[in-house]
Design an enzyme around this catalytic site. Structure first.
Site, PDB file in Angstrom:
ATOM      1  N   LYS A 169       0.917  -1.165  -0.104  1.00 46.37           N
ATOM      2  CA  LYS A 169       0.140  -0.092   0.113  1.00 46.37           C
ATOM      3  C   LYS A 169       0.853   1.279   0.047  1.00 46.37           C
ATOM      4  CE  LYS A 169      -0.581  -0.395   4.981  1.00 46.37           C
ATOM      5  NZ  LYS A 169      -0.836   0.541   5.994  1.00 46.37           N
TER       6      LYS A 169
ATOM      7  N   TYR B  99      16.343  30.714   5.009  1.00 46.14           N
ATOM      8  CA  TYR B  99      15.014  31.382   5.475  1.00 46.14           C
ATOM      9  C   TYR B  99      14.915  31.430   7.136  1.00 46.14           C
ATOM     10  CZ  TYR B  99      12.445  30.820   1.214  1.00 46.14           C
ATOM     11  OH  TYR B  99      11.903  30.930  -0.071  1.00 46.14           O
TER      12      TYR B  99
HETATM   13  C1  PLP Z   1      -3.155  -4.610   8.411  1.00 47.19           C
HETATM   14  C2  PLP Z   1      -1.592  -4.208   8.353  1.00 47.19           C
HETATM   15  N1  PLP Z   1      -1.068  -5.283   8.312  1.00 47.19           N
HETATM   16  C3  PLP Z   1       0.409  -5.246   8.042  1.00 47.19           C
HETATM   17  C4  PLP Z   1       0.965  -4.182   7.909  1.00 47.19           C
HETATM   18  C5  PLP Z   1       2.606  -4.020   7.622  1.00 47.19           C
HETATM   19  O1  PLP Z   1       3.300  -3.424   8.508  1.00 47.19           O
HETATM   20  P1  PLP Z   1       4.766  -3.317   8.564  1.00 47.19           P
HETATM   21  O2  PLP Z   1       4.971  -2.284   7.563  1.00 47.19           O
HETATM   22  O3  PLP Z   1       4.984  -2.592   9.949  1.00 47.19           O
HETATM   23  O4  PLP Z   1       5.343  -4.468   8.418  1.00 47.19           O
HETATM   24  C6  PLP Z   1       0.152  -2.906   7.977  1.00 47.19           C
HETATM   25  C7  PLP Z   1       0.858  -1.470   7.651  1.00 47.19           C
HETATM   26  O5  PLP Z   1       0.642  -0.693   8.371  1.00 47.19           O
HETATM   27  C8  PLP Z   1      -1.024  -2.868   8.179  1.00 47.19           C
HETATM   28  O6  PLP Z   1      -1.707  -1.950   8.369  1.00 47.19           O
END
Ligand code: PLP
Length: 359
Positions: free
Chosen positions: A35, A255
């Site tokens: 994601k 700045y």
């Molecule tokens: C439901 C869920 N599972 C897994 C992950 C992966 O987490 P990480 O990047 O800490 O491995 C996330 C990331 O935010 C998540 O929201």
């Protein structure tokens, strides 16, 4: 110097980190969390670099659309599920797996005229109080899903840990115990672990693991480096020096004039600013590497550039010199600590104008 700032993505590091995660959790199925544009690494190229993932996890339906358009045929899990009937139809067309964490989502599935039989991941809130059915709501939610055999071909269970990045946190043990108690004897596949839990809490590994940060070669544990965990940073955020100047003692830079030269100083101006995703609040003293030398940022971060104090540096500090903001020679964890944030935020903040280049 045709390009200024860019993010170079090392797909061999992505693959090596995937292998390291697999070795830490042998026999588990792997849902690669891609994601937020694969934490800034590029959604599609990252997924394509990890073809052995059993599934990909995204947060937005648009991300799933992009993966399917790129030819990804493996399972794609929509981590927050769908929120209306139109999205449910779209998810069916895309053959997505759905997280179900809300009564509304159960109702949508109940009203759905099956065109596709989903894999539904029922999310249990074991203590994080973000998403999921509370333990006392779980049995009823599961029964509602089990009542939908025409729309749901398989039910799996997941939960998310609040404190996995603190080794041996009591909260983690409690969450695992609650989840195990609920899942016991149901014969349903389960998932608990993010990167920190995969690497730090073997009891959380369950049937499916959900690594994100570790795949990108970043440590999920404050104070522990990726190298110590056998991970390789996959992104190098690099730019170039676009000007050098001599600043007389007593004059200020940038700045607000917040940094003043205590002695005559040599300053390099580098092409990286908050328009590229650097935090505006990065403090003076934060390290970057120019021509192989670790040097401090000074003064305020501008939109497109920031100053570096190169006084006393060796040769190579000149216009066109390569600058590393983070990467294998300077972990993103360091800049995150300096900025008072977490590496996740820095990686996800790399802005759209920064080209991603596959290295
Ligand atoms: C439901 C869920 N599972 C897994 C992950 C992966 O987490 P990480 O990047 O800490 O491995 C996330 C990331 O935010 C998540 O929201």
């Amino acid at each position: 110097m045709s390009r200024l700032i860019r993010a170079v993505i090392d797909s061999s590091a992505l693959r090596a980190n995937f292998a390291a995660v697999r070795a830490a959790a042998p026999g588990r199925r792997i849902m690669a969390v891609v994601k937020a544009n694969a934490y800034g690494h590029g959604l599609v190229p990252t997924a394509l670099a990890l073809p052995d993932a059993d599934a990909y996890a995204v947060a937005r339906i648009e991300e799933a659309v992009a993966l399917r358009a790129a030819g990804v045929r493996r399972a794609i899990v929509l981590l927050e599920g769908v929120f209306d009937a139109a999205q449910l139809q779209e998810a069916a067309q895309l053959e997505l797996d759905l997280v179900v964490h809300e009564p509304l989502q159960l109702s949508l599935l109940e009203q759905y005229r099956p065109a596709y039989r989903f894999v539904a991941w029922l999310k249990v809130d074991t203590g994080m109080n973000r998403l999921g059915f509370r333990p006392e709501e779980f049995a009823a939610a599961l029964a509602r899903l089990q009542d939908l055999p025409e729309g749901v071909r398989e039910i799996r269970l997941l939960t998310h840990l609040a404190c996995a990045d603190e080794r041996d946190a009591a909260m983690t043990a409690e969450q695992i115990a609650r989840f195990t108690h609920l899942a016991q004897g149901r014969g349903l596949a389960t998932s608990i672990a993010n990167s920190a839990a995969i690497l730090g809490t073997p009891a959380a590994q369950a049937d499916w693991i959900r690594p994100g940060l570790a795949l990108y070669g970043v440590s999920p544990f404050p104070g522990e480096t990726a190298g110590e965990l056998g991970l390789r940073p996959a992104m190098t955020l690099e730019t170039v020096v676009i000007a050098t100047r001599r600043v007389p003692a007593g004059e200020s830079v940038g700045y607000g004039g917040t940094w003043r030269a205590a002695r005559e100083s040599r300053i390099a101006i580098i092409a990286a600013g908050y328009g590229d995703g650097l935090p505006w609040g990065l403090p003076t003293g934060t390290s970057v590497v120019i021509a192989g030398q670790r040097l401090p940022l000074v003064g305020r971060v501008s939109m497109d550039m920031v100053a570096v104090d190169a006084s006393g540096a060796g040769p190579g500090i000149e216009v066109g010199a390569r600058v590393v903001l983070w990467g294998p020679e300077l972990p993103v964890e360091r800049m995150a600590a300096s900025a008072g944030t977490i590496p996740y935020e820095l990686l996800c903040s790399v802005s759209q104008r920064v080209p991603l280049v596959l290295g």
